[in-house]
Scaffold this active site. Sequence first.
Site, PDB file in Angstrom:
ATOM      1  CD  GLU A 102      -2.474   1.242   2.751  1.00 11.65           C
ATOM      2  OE1 GLU A 102      -3.410   2.053   2.906  1.00 11.65           O
ATOM      3  OE2 GLU A 102      -2.127   0.430   3.646  1.00 11.65           O
ATOM      4  CE  LYS A 161      -8.680   1.159   3.146  1.00  8.58           C
ATOM      5  NZ  LYS A 161      -7.730   1.465   4.233  1.00  8.58           N
ATOM      6  CB  CYS A 211      -5.025  -1.205   4.831  1.00  7.08           C
ATOM      7  SG  CYS A 211      -4.282  -1.031   6.487  1.00  7.08           S
TER       8      CYS A 211
END
Length: 333
Positions: A102, A161, A211
């Site tokens: 990430e 995301k 994540c």
Amino acid sequence: PLLGYAPVFGVYGVGLLAALSAGALTTPRPPVLILLLSVWAGGWMLKGTDWTRPVGDPLKVTLVQGNVAQEMKFRPEMLDRTLLDYGRAVLASDARLIVLPETALPVLRTQLAPDYLEMLAEHARHNGGDVVLGIPESEGEGVYYNSVISVGSTQEGRYRKAHLVPFGEFLPSGFAWVLRILSIPMSDFSRGAPDQPPLRAAGQRLAVNICYEDAFGEERIAAARDSTMLVNVSNDAWFGASLAPRQHLQIGAMRSLEAGRWQLRANNTGYTAIIDAHGRVRNQLKPFTRGALEGRVQGMTGDTPYLRWGNWPALILMLSLLALARRWRNRRA
């Protein structure tokens, strides 16, 4: 003994059966113990069920762990070093699929030298595959995304995301003053679309999450169903040497169990790991080290019951147990 229920009922169903088991152990009566043994036996039997099947040839992968300290990650003077280290790691790999963590490139894509991504893409094409990496993107004034992109042999793909962390990745209305106090870089992202399809790379369909999005398995069921493999890119440097990174790895193992898919986990500080379709960690890097994890993985196809029906079986199971418990109490009364 409850492992086999994960592809059927998901994490909520397994949690429910774990609670049922704990309750049964405190009530050592023959009917209750028989029920407990039946539940455990069912789990062992289901453990041997292959809900999904291999598709295509095994794929060589490299997962890069940069180990960039959180307090140094967004410092301007560290940018050149970070880009150099990740560039070297990519160029040193002959894998068809290379995955970086990430925000591995901690600068907006518009601020990155164009020839850098082209260098990675050219090497990926030489390997006959692609590089998947985390990089923040901008789209118009004040609109930013925590993104994953793929470059190389396949047409460029993108995942943004969708499940953002409040106060870490976005600020609820009226809390702009928090950002001024904390001074966390890139902490007011926009949400990606909730129904993004798998990202195509190296002949695979990758259900990507970023994540702690993998803590909410039901949100990516559609992508997992259409995928051949799961990918999680993370930066757990925020949590230091706590239990959180190990717990995060276990969360990932549950997602592989539910979906019957191999999973690639590229984490800035760890745990970078390869998990198979049965939730077993096949290989991993030691946390807080810089390195590249290489291995062979297998694409999978087919639906587990969890991918087909989501959390409905767990809900039905819970309601059925509640109904049985009520009947039992009424009879005792």
